[in-house]
Design an enzyme around this catalytic site. Structure first.
Site, PDB file in Angstrom:
ATOM      1  CB  CYS A  16       7.376 -14.691   3.985  1.00  0.00           C
ATOM      2  SG  CYS A  16       6.717 -13.168   3.282  1.00  0.00           S
ATOM      3  CG  HIS A  31      -5.223  -8.369  -0.670  1.00  0.00           C
ATOM      4  ND1 HIS A  31      -3.980  -8.313  -1.251  1.00  0.00           N
ATOM      5  CD2 HIS A  31      -5.014  -8.537   0.660  1.00  0.00           C
ATOM      6  CE1 HIS A  31      -3.059  -8.462  -0.304  1.00  0.00           C
ATOM      7  NE2 HIS A  31      -3.664  -8.591   0.862  1.00  0.00           N
ATOM      8  CD  GLU A  70      -1.128 -11.858  -3.709  1.00  0.00           C
ATOM      9  OE1 GLU A  70      -0.741 -11.839  -2.528  1.00  0.00           O
ATOM     10  OE2 GLU A  70      -1.414 -12.905  -4.306  1.00  0.00           O
ATOM     11  CB  THR A  78       0.443 -15.507  -2.593  1.00  0.00           C
ATOM     12  OG1 THR A  78       0.267 -14.257  -1.939  1.00  0.00           O
ATOM     13  CG2 THR A  78       0.970 -15.302  -3.984  1.00  0.00           C
ATOM     14  CB  SER A 119      -2.025  -9.283   7.955  1.00  0.00           C
ATOM     15  OG  SER A 119      -1.537 -10.551   7.613  1.00  0.00           O
TER      16      SER A 119
HETATM   17  S1  SF4 Z   1       3.781 -14.136  -1.834  1.00  0.00           S
HETATM   18 FE1  SF4 Z   1       3.474 -12.699  -0.140  1.00  0.00          FE
HETATM   19  S2  SF4 Z   1       3.317 -14.027   1.667  1.00  0.00           S
HETATM   20 FE2  SF4 Z   1       4.212 -15.266   0.025  1.00  0.00          FE
HETATM   21  S3  SF4 Z   1       6.431 -15.124   0.243  1.00  0.00           S
HETATM   22 FE3  SF4 Z   1       5.798 -13.498  -1.154  1.00  0.00          FE
HETATM   23  S4  SF4 Z   1       5.422 -11.698   0.118  1.00  0.00           S
HETATM   24 FE4  SF4 Z   1       5.479 -13.477   1.461  1.00  0.00          FE
END
Ligand code: SF4
Length: 293
Positions: free
Chosen positions: A12, A124, A126, A163, A221
């Protein structure tokens, strides 16, 4: 045997921007990435080969040997960044803007008086970043975690998602939370990112056409695992691999149509290698089948 690629897959923009920044020649041998930049072993390896150092997280601050450090695409709490600044590092922030949107969303829900809840995996990186600046919060991943909501005694919930969550799962969970007798009010903002959503939609469509799916991405992942999960739910045989040398010929015997998809941190060259190898295996298997008949 037909072989099809998912209409959306692979790296991405958030991950690609972070990789480009880390690979920039100005950093050679002078940069340490705090936390895994992306959950992909090949990318981590090529970073190391480019002289970039990696430490698992802020807990390892004492092991950092460079002056420049980078926050990963997964983002980090403000207090983590502050700790790095205060320790004298020059901080480069490769946080994906779509992760930062989740940070802002949850803070604005808190400002409106909602108790913050994240749907995602509590360990995680994030999620740790999303909740890292909050005084209090809950992370839930399934219905078993509803007990945490009950015990917390909070009846007005502001919910966001990691996300890379699966949309159907999140929507079903939120619906159930709205129906809980010990919850009065739910403000839900769907913060699944568009690239993740596009990849999930594409794998749904492709899974309806194939009898075997190869899913490429790091074993750690989150979004790659969700792609496998979509196939599992549809009863489609799916194999999660990190590289072409993990393909097994037996998987392809008697298959008519093979699909290929990949998580948001899987580089294009890794996908191409897998695709090429599958075409070779398909030819081989077809050759054997026609000899036998
Ligand atoms: S939130 Fe994570 S998976 Fe989504 S575009 Fe950004 S880096 Fe990529």
């Amino acid at each position: 045997m037909k072989v099809s690629l998912a209409s959306a897959m692979g790296t991405c923009f958030g991950v690609q921007d972070a990789i480009n920044l880390a690979m920039s020649p100005e950093f050679s041998n002078e940069l340490t990435i705090v936390g895994q930049l992306v959950h992909n072993p090949q990318v981590s390896e090529s970073l190391k080969q480019n002289g970039v150092s990696l430490v698992p997280g802020i807990e390892d601050i004492d092991k950092i040997q460079t002056k420049k450090v980078m926050i990963t695409a997964h983002g980090a709490a403000e207090k983590t960044k502050k700790r790095l600044y205060e320790a004298g590092f020059t901080v480069y922030d490769a946080s994906c803007p779509l992760v930062m949107r989740v940070h802002q969303t949850i803070k604005s829900l808190v400002a409106k008086g909602y108790f913050p809840v994240v749907i995602g995996q509590k360990d995680h990186v994030e999620v740790k970043g999303i909740v890292g600046d909050l005084d209090d919060h809950l992370v839930i991943n399934n219905e078993t975690d509803f007990q945490k909501i009950k015990s917390s005694g909070n009846r007005r919930l502001g919910i966001v998602t990691q996300t890379t969550q699966q949309r159907d799962k999140v929507e079903a969970l939120v619906e159930k939370i709205r129906g809980l007798e010990y919850v009065d009010d739910v403000a839900f903002v769907n913060t699944i990112c568009q690239p993740t959503h596009d990849r999930q939609l594409a794998v749904h469509e492709l899974a309806d056409q194939v009898d075997l799916m190869i899913v490429i991405g790091g074993y750690n992942s989150s979004n790659t695992k969700k792609l496998v999960h979509v196939c599992d739910e549809k009863g489609i045989e799916a194999h999660h691999i990190e590289s072409f040398d993990q393909l097994h010929k037996e998987w392809f015997i008697n298959k008519q149509h093979v699909g290929i998809t990949a998580g948001t941190s899987t580089p294009e060259n890794v996908i191409n290698e897998v695709h090429t190898k599958i075409l070779e295996i398909a030819k081989d298997v077809e050759g054997q089948t026609s000899l036998a008949s």
